[in-house]
Design a protein around this motif. Structure first.
Motif, mmCIF file in Angstrom:
data_model
loop_
_atom_site.group_PDB
_atom_site.id
_atom_site.type_symbol
_atom_site.label_atom_id
_atom_site.label_comp_id
_atom_site.label_asym_id
_atom_site.label_seq_id
_atom_site.Cartn_x
_atom_site.Cartn_y
_atom_site.Cartn_z
ATOM 1 N N ALA A 269 87.392 -23.516 38.674
ATOM 2 C CA ALA A 269 86.586 -23.363 39.482
ATOM 3 C C ALA A 269 85.645 -22.282 38.045
ATOM 4 N N GLY A 270 86.380 -21.531 37.024
ATOM 5 C CA GLY A 270 85.547 -21.158 35.955
ATOM 6 C C GLY A 270 85.666 -22.086 35.020
ATOM 7 N N VAL A 271 85.181 -21.434 33.458
ATOM 8 C CA VAL A 271 85.254 -22.562 32.355
ATOM 9 C C VAL A 271 86.424 -22.366 31.094
ATOM 10 N N ILE A 272 87.137 -22.924 30.656
ATOM 11 C CA ILE A 272 87.786 -23.365 30.236
ATOM 12 C C ILE A 272 87.629 -22.714 28.440
ATOM 13 N N LEU A 273 87.845 -21.771 28.264
ATOM 14 C CA LEU A 273 87.710 -21.220 27.129
ATOM 15 C C LEU A 273 88.228 -22.106 25.570
ATOM 16 N N GLY A 274 89.729 -21.365 25.592
ATOM 17 C CA GLY A 274 90.271 -21.202 25.073
ATOM 18 C C GLY A 274 91.760 -21.279 24.847
ATOM 19 N N HIS A 275 93.336 -21.745 24.326
ATOM 20 C CA HIS A 275 94.244 -22.070 25.253
ATOM 21 C C HIS A 275 95.034 -22.296 23.980
ATOM 22 N N TYR B 12 93.021 -19.481 27.882
ATOM 23 C CA TYR B 12 91.209 -18.714 28.482
ATOM 24 C C TYR B 12 90.864 -18.893 29.250
ATOM 25 N N VAL B 13 90.311 -18.722 29.935
ATOM 26 C CA VAL B 13 89.244 -18.960 30.882
ATOM 27 C C VAL B 13 87.836 -17.793 31.438
ATOM 28 N N LEU B 14 87.185 -17.981 31.427
ATOM 29 C CA LEU B 14 86.077 -17.501 32.273
ATOM 30 C C LEU B 14 86.290 -17.043 33.543
ATOM 31 N N CYS B 15 86.070 -16.939 34.087
ATOM 32 C CA CYS B 15 86.564 -16.948 36.067
ATOM 33 C C CYS B 15 85.096 -16.840 36.565
ATOM 34 N N PRO B 16 85.655 -17.704 37.798
ATOM 35 C CA PRO B 16 84.713 -17.885 38.823
ATOM 36 C C PRO B 16 83.187 -16.788 38.324
ATOM 37 N N LEU C 173 81.922 -15.652 35.598
ATOM 38 C CA LEU C 173 80.969 -16.660 35.129
ATOM 39 C C LEU C 173 79.365 -16.275 35.963
ATOM 40 N N THR D 138 96.258 -19.382 33.845
ATOM 41 C CA THR D 138 94.861 -19.144 33.091
ATOM 42 C C THR D 138 94.615 -17.660 33.150
#
Lengths: 149, 149
Positions: A119-125, B130-134, B137, B91
């Motif tokens: 649901a979130g946004v993937i920024l990097g890995h 690496y994410v920005l979780c809902p 966000l 994540t």
DNA sequence: ACCGTGGTTGATACTCCGTCTCAATAATGC
DNA sequence: GCATTATTGAGACGGAGTATCAACCACGGT
């Protein structure tokens, strides 16, 4: 804006508007001689004339400029390598620390799948693969026949 | 040899032949309340009665027993989560630090490819997304309309 | 060639994360 | 209840990296 790709670390530093001082030169030279990875402390040890702070600053500078990239060993030990391409991943020998690249970014495949699920946004890995490189593997086999410590 | 899967951290500790002391209990309780991750220092802060060394020792113990796993933030900051399954990936929200699992180990696919290419032996890997979780966000979007900074 | 500016340097103190030491203490077996 | 042994906690220590700050030196302008 992109003033021709830098071909050397020196060029990279200068193009970014930083001075090419003697300590920096020394660090860059040393780094260039270790394409398969180095640690900051190794650089410190081999360049006693250069201050520790300067070594770390320069490494950070190279990191920020994307000229080297930072890896993390299985135990968390940091290590740096020359960054040939833009984004890529490495294999890291747990014995000698030698790093090798693998471009084939199948990682993207995972991320695509994940992007659909998350649901979130993937920024990097970050992906690190720990290996025993051919050289170390050979040594291992040669040694293991003898006394097991 | 496998004496029935442990269902709680407590059981895991006891089954491994370790004592279930009061400080450990406190740590385990706290950890169990944070399924989406925690840092060692957070535990220290919330359990002032328990010594720092004990916290780190207990976390290490859980790590060794495979009951929690260690993650590394983009900046290298370490974080731990309860380890539900054997091997999996996470994540990690760069904002709040919340961790989530993703079992689908497409990573194996990469490793297969790599195994064919590499002369050495693959020992292990680490993958962090690496994410920005809902939740974060949403906050980001709410906040960004207002004053920048 | 000289000077001023400010990017750099290096010694050192400090942070953060974690481990080690070691005497004191608590848990367990008998 | 007592001895044995794991465990604890305070604090020293270690590695990796950053912050501080005065000294410095590279460079552009004159």
């Amino acid at each position: 804006m992109v003033t021709s790709e830098p071909h050397t670390l020196q060029e990279g530093i200068e193009q970014a508007g930083h001075r090419l001082t003697y300590p920096r030169q020394a660090i860059l030279d040393l780094v260039a001689q270790h394409p398969d990875g180095f640690t900051a402390e190794e650089v410190c040890a081999q360049l006693p004339q250069v201050g520790r702070a300067t070594v770390y600053r320069t490494v950070k500078l190279l990191l920020d400029l994307g000229l080297v990239c930072k890896m993390t060993g299985p135990d968390g030990a940091p290590r740096y390598t020359l960054s040939v391409a833009g984004h890529h991943h490495h294999t890291l020998c747990v014995r000698c620390g030698a790093a090798a690249d693998f471009q084939r970014c199948t990682v993207d495949l995972i991320l695509q799948t994940l992007r659909a699920e998350t649901a979130g946004v993937i920024l990097g890995h970050r992906m690190e693969v720990y290996v025993l490189c051919p050289r170390c593997l050979e040594q291992e086999e040669t040694t293991s026949s003898g006394s097991p410590t």
